[in-house]
Each structure stands twice: as C-alpha cells, then as structure tokens.
Design an enzyme around this catalytic site. Structure first.
Site, PDB file in Angstrom:
ATOM      1  N   ASN A   1     -49.985 -59.623  19.830  1.00 23.68           N
ATOM      2  CA  ASN A   1     -50.104 -58.866  18.583  1.00 23.68           C
ATOM      3  C   ASN A   1     -48.783 -58.123  18.365  1.00 23.68           C
ATOM      4  O   ASN A   1     -48.498 -57.145  19.061  1.00 23.68           O
ATOM      5  CB  ASN A   1     -51.291 -57.892  18.727  1.00 23.68           C
ATOM      6  CG  ASN A   1     -51.441 -56.979  17.539  1.00 23.68           C
ATOM      7  OD1 ASN A   1     -50.770 -57.141  16.514  1.00 23.68           O
ATOM      8  ND2 ASN A   1     -52.331 -55.997  17.666  1.00 23.68           N
ATOM      9  N   TRP A   2     -48.007 -58.595  17.405  1.00 23.96           N
ATOM     10  CA  TRP A   2     -46.669 -58.017  17.192  1.00 23.96           C
ATOM     11  C   TRP A   2     -46.705 -56.726  16.379  1.00 23.96           C
ATOM     12  O   TRP A   2     -45.672 -56.093  16.172  1.00 23.96           O
ATOM     13  CB  TRP A   2     -45.750 -59.061  16.528  1.00 23.96           C
ATOM     14  CG  TRP A   2     -45.503 -60.281  17.363  1.00 23.96           C
ATOM     15  CD1 TRP A   2     -45.955 -60.514  18.641  1.00 23.96           C
ATOM     16  CD2 TRP A   2     -44.754 -61.446  17.003  1.00 23.96           C
ATOM     17  NE1 TRP A   2     -45.537 -61.746  19.081  1.00 23.96           N
ATOM     18  CE2 TRP A   2     -44.798 -62.346  18.097  1.00 23.96           C
ATOM     19  CE3 TRP A   2     -44.047 -61.838  15.859  1.00 23.96           C
ATOM     20  CZ2 TRP A   2     -44.168 -63.593  18.075  1.00 23.96           C
ATOM     21  CZ3 TRP A   2     -43.420 -63.088  15.836  1.00 23.96           C
ATOM     22  CH2 TRP A   2     -43.481 -63.947  16.935  1.00 23.96           C
ATOM     23  N   LYS A   3     -47.889 -56.387  15.889  1.00 22.43           N
ATOM     24  CA  LYS A   3     -48.083 -55.130  15.126  1.00 22.43           C
ATOM     25  C   LYS A   3     -47.028 -54.986  14.026  1.00 22.43           C
ATOM     26  O   LYS A   3     -46.611 -55.982  13.444  1.00 22.43           O
ATOM     27  CB  LYS A   3     -48.119 -53.930  16.082  1.00 22.43           C
ATOM     28  CG  LYS A   3     -49.163 -54.137  17.183  1.00 22.43           C
ATOM     29  CD  LYS A   3     -49.517 -52.897  17.956  1.00 22.43           C
ATOM     30  CE  LYS A   3     -50.527 -53.277  19.041  1.00 22.43           C
ATOM     31  NZ  LYS A   3     -51.026 -52.133  19.785  1.00 22.43           N
TER      32      LYS A   3
ATOM     33  N   HIS B   1     -59.496 -54.510  15.116  1.00 24.11           N
ATOM     34  CA  HIS B   1     -58.544 -53.904  16.059  1.00 24.11           C
ATOM     35  C   HIS B   1     -58.707 -52.378  16.014  1.00 24.11           C
ATOM     36  O   HIS B   1     -58.904 -51.803  14.943  1.00 24.11           O
ATOM     37  CB  HIS B   1     -57.106 -54.304  15.708  1.00 24.11           C
ATOM     38  CG  HIS B   1     -56.142 -53.907  16.783  1.00 24.11           C
ATOM     39  ND1 HIS B   1     -55.678 -52.619  16.901  1.00 24.11           N
ATOM     40  CD2 HIS B   1     -55.612 -54.598  17.812  1.00 24.11           C
ATOM     41  CE1 HIS B   1     -54.887 -52.543  17.958  1.00 24.11           C
ATOM     42  NE2 HIS B   1     -54.829 -53.729  18.529  1.00 24.11           N
TER      43      HIS B   1
ATOM     44  N   GLU C   1     -56.687 -49.987  16.131  1.00 22.70           N
ATOM     45  CA  GLU C   1     -55.776 -49.233  15.265  1.00 22.70           C
ATOM     46  C   GLU C   1     -56.262 -49.260  13.820  1.00 22.70           C
ATOM     47  O   GLU C   1     -56.049 -48.306  13.064  1.00 22.70           O
ATOM     48  CB  GLU C   1     -54.346 -49.788  15.400  1.00 22.70           C
ATOM     49  CG  GLU C   1     -53.736 -49.340  16.723  1.00 22.70           C
ATOM     50  CD  GLU C   1     -52.628 -50.213  17.258  1.00 22.70           C
ATOM     51  OE1 GLU C   1     -52.150 -51.107  16.542  1.00 22.70           O
ATOM     52  OE2 GLU C   1     -52.254 -50.015  18.438  1.00 22.70           O
TER      53      GLU C   1
ATOM     54  N   GLU D   1     -60.916 -54.329  24.132  1.00 27.66           N
ATOM     55  CA  GLU D   1     -59.728 -53.478  24.186  1.00 27.66           C
ATOM     56  C   GLU D   1     -60.167 -52.017  24.222  1.00 27.66           C
ATOM     57  O   GLU D   1     -60.448 -51.429  23.171  1.00 27.66           O
ATOM     58  CB  GLU D   1     -58.859 -53.712  22.948  1.00 27.66           C
ATOM     59  CG  GLU D   1     -58.310 -55.119  22.851  1.00 27.66           C
ATOM     60  CD  GLU D   1     -56.993 -55.147  22.081  1.00 27.66           C
ATOM     61  OE1 GLU D   1     -55.991 -55.605  22.646  1.00 27.66           O
ATOM     62  OE2 GLU D   1     -56.958 -54.682  20.923  1.00 27.66           O
TER      63      GLU D   1
ATOM     64  N   GLY E   1     -51.762 -49.437  23.908  1.00 30.20           N
ATOM     65  CA  GLY E   1     -50.476 -48.808  23.622  1.00 30.20           C
ATOM     66  C   GLY E   1     -50.219 -47.533  24.411  1.00 30.20           C
ATOM     67  O   GLY E   1     -49.314 -46.773  24.079  1.00 30.20           O
TER      68      GLY E   1
ATOM     69  N   SER F   1     -52.409 -52.459  27.244  1.00 23.51           N
ATOM     70  CA  SER F   1     -51.288 -52.225  28.171  1.00 23.51           C
ATOM     71  C   SER F   1     -51.158 -53.272  29.272  1.00 23.51           C
ATOM     72  O   SER F   1     -50.794 -52.941  30.398  1.00 23.51           O
ATOM     73  CB  SER F   1     -51.369 -50.815  28.759  1.00 23.51           C
ATOM     74  OG  SER F   1     -51.330 -49.851  27.720  1.00 23.51           O
TER      75      SER F   1
ATOM     76  N   GLY G   1     -50.003 -56.405  23.246  1.00 22.40           N
ATOM     77  CA  GLY G   1     -49.204 -55.790  22.192  1.00 22.40           C
ATOM     78  C   GLY G   1     -47.753 -55.671  22.625  1.00 22.40           C
ATOM     79  O   GLY G   1     -46.966 -56.618  22.520  1.00 22.40           O
ATOM     80  N   GLY G   2     -47.397 -54.508  23.182  1.00 20.85           N
ATOM     81  CA  GLY G   2     -46.005 -54.217  23.546  1.00 20.85           C
ATOM     82  C   GLY G   2     -45.299 -55.329  24.309  1.00 20.85           C
ATOM     83  O   GLY G   2     -44.171 -55.704  23.987  1.00 20.85           O
TER      84      GLY G   2
HETATM   85  P1  PGA Z   1     -50.760 -52.996  24.052  1.00 22.51           P
HETATM   86  O1  PGA Z   1     -51.563 -53.432  22.724  1.00 22.51           O
HETATM   87  O2  PGA Z   1     -50.662 -54.228  24.913  1.00 22.51           O
HETATM   88  O3  PGA Z   1     -49.429 -52.518  23.561  1.00 22.51           O
HETATM   89  O4  PGA Z   1     -51.573 -51.935  24.687  1.00 22.51           O
HETATM   90  C1  PGA Z   1     -52.697 -54.256  22.811  1.00 22.51           C
HETATM   91  C2  PGA Z   1     -53.243 -54.510  21.433  1.00 22.51           C
HETATM   92  O5  PGA Z   1     -53.126 -53.648  20.570  1.00 22.51           O
HETATM   93  O6  PGA Z   1     -53.819 -55.565  21.172  1.00 22.51           O
END
Ligand code: PGA
Length: 248
Positions: A9-11, A94, A96, A166, A172, A207, A228-229
């Site tokens: 997930n490149w956000k 998600h 977020e 998640e 994150g 994470s 994500g990251g």
């Molecule tokens: P993260 O994000 O790996 O940076 O914690 C995961 C996600 O939002 O899917």
C-alpha cells in the site's frame, strides 16, 4: 490452503515518476516470490500499469473506491473507472479511511459490494484500536466489521475476496502484533468464514519489515501481508515477499 500473497500500500507517497520507477524495480527483481499486488495513489496508476505490462505475477489495485456506480459525486472514483485503467483489486475499510474519513462498517460494506459489482477483488481490512485491545474487545470488533459485509453480500462472497487483519495500533507505528496475537485473530477470522474460508487469503498488516516478517509468516493462518512503509522500496518489499515463500 490459501495461496501466499504480498500487497504493498503506497498510500499518499510519490509522484507518477517515482511510482513508475518503483514499479520498474519490482518488475526487474529476480528470485522466487509469491503473487504481488501494488496499490499506488490513483493518479499514479496509469504509469504503474505501463511499467508492469510485461510483469507476471504483479497485480495493481486502488486504495479506495466509491460505493456509487456513477453520477454526480465530485471527487469520487468508481469501480468501472478502476477496471478501465487496469486495476484488478481495491482496498476497502483501511483503518486510515475508517478513522480519517469516518468510514463506517456499513459504508465499508457498500464499498465492498461496489467493488464486486465492477469485477474487482476487494481486500477487506479489519482491526481493533489499542483501547479496544486493552479492553479485550478485539475479536468482537473484528466480528462486527466482518458481519457488516457478510450481512450485505453474503458469506460466500466474502470468502471469495481477501481479508487483511491490521490492528490499528500497529499501522504505521513501528509496533507489530506478536506472531501469536496475529495468529489468534487470523484463526478467528478463518473460523468466522467457515468451511468456505479454507482458501481465503488472510493477510496481516501493521509495521511489517524484513526483520519481523519471517516470524509472522511462520504462523499457519497468515497467508501473506499488507505492507505500507516497507513497500516503498523494491528491495525491502521483495525481501519480505521472499520470506513469505520460505515460510510457506
Ligand atoms: P505499515 O502500513 O506497514 O506502514 O504499518 C500498513 C498498511 O497501512 O496497510
């Protein structure tokens, strides 16, 4: 047995140029890795599609979808638009978006249904907050997130999709669920899906990095990850992908 899978997930990172470079780096990576899916920001999708035309085993998805099919919905993107530009998958629910955009369980279910109507495979994200876990409510919260979707589209349709656990407190933050915590929730989700859920891919997210991946993916009900990251650099992402193969 569910097939191993790693999603990135490149956000809201990068530009079309950096997204194309990341996609090209992934396409040029060698070695043994499972099916991959990348989720670039909407406007970077065409550049990524171009780079991945010849790449086998790397699918492209969107980070969000409108629950409407078409109409006067300024700023929204429909499922039909996503398939039209080359997406096969979409994230729904998600954390977020649940938190920052006030997406309710019911709206997430509508988005899931919209994805299915357009022929997209939804990745349904579920997870509890830190406070909910402290109060021992994690399974109850996840059940209500799943049930909202099951009530709208039916259990079989959810089993045909992908589920991502998640924990909100791990997304994150640099904090991950322990392998045991993750396995407990994954086996709960598998049980909720019933006999139709044996092959459903249940991903863990929160994470994940190259150092904690192996222990997480050694758990029997973790079929892969949503990263994500660590998905923003091809080398890290592929390293995690290879660890999934080693554990499965
Ligand atoms: P993260 O994000 O790996 O940076 O914690 C995961 C996600 O939002 O899917």
């Amino acid at each position: 047995m569910a097939k191993p899978l790693l999603a990135g997930n490149w956000k809201m990172h990068g530009t079309a140029k950096t997204a194309a470079k990341l996609a090209a780096d992934l396409a040029n990576s060698s070695g043994d890795y499972p099916e991959l899916i990348v989720f670039p920001p909407y406007v970077c999708i065409p550049a990524v599609v171009t780079e991945l035309l010849a790449a086998k085993n790397i699918a492209i998805g969107a980070q969000n979808i409108s629950h409407h099919s078409e109409g006067a919905y300024t700023g929204e993107i429909s499922g039909k638009m996503l398939t039209d530009i080359g997406c096969s998958h979409v994230l729904v629910g998600h954390s977020e978006r649940r938190t920052n955009c006030s997406e309710s369980n019911e709206l997430v279910a509508e988005k899931f249904a919209a994805a299915k109507r357009s022929g997209l495979v939804p990745i349904l994200c579920v997870g509890e907050t830190f406070e909910q876990r402290q109060q021992g409510q994690e399974l109850q919260v996840i059940k209500s997130q799943l049930d909202a979707v099951v009530d709208l589209v039916g259990l079989e349709t959810v089993c045909d999709a992908i589920v991502a656990y998640e924990p909100v407190w791990a997304v994150g933050t640099g904090e991950t669920a322990t392998p045991e915590q993750a396995q407990q929730v994954h086996s709960f989700i598998r049980a909720e899906l019933g006999s139709g859920g044996t092959d459903t891919q249940i991903l863990y997210g929160g994470s994940i990095n190259a150092d904690n991946a192996a222990a997480l993916f050694a758990q029997p009900d973790l079929d892969g990850g949503l990263v994500g990251g660590a998905s923003l650099e091809a080398e890290h992402f592929i390293n995690i992908a290879q660890q999934i193969v080693e554990q499965k």
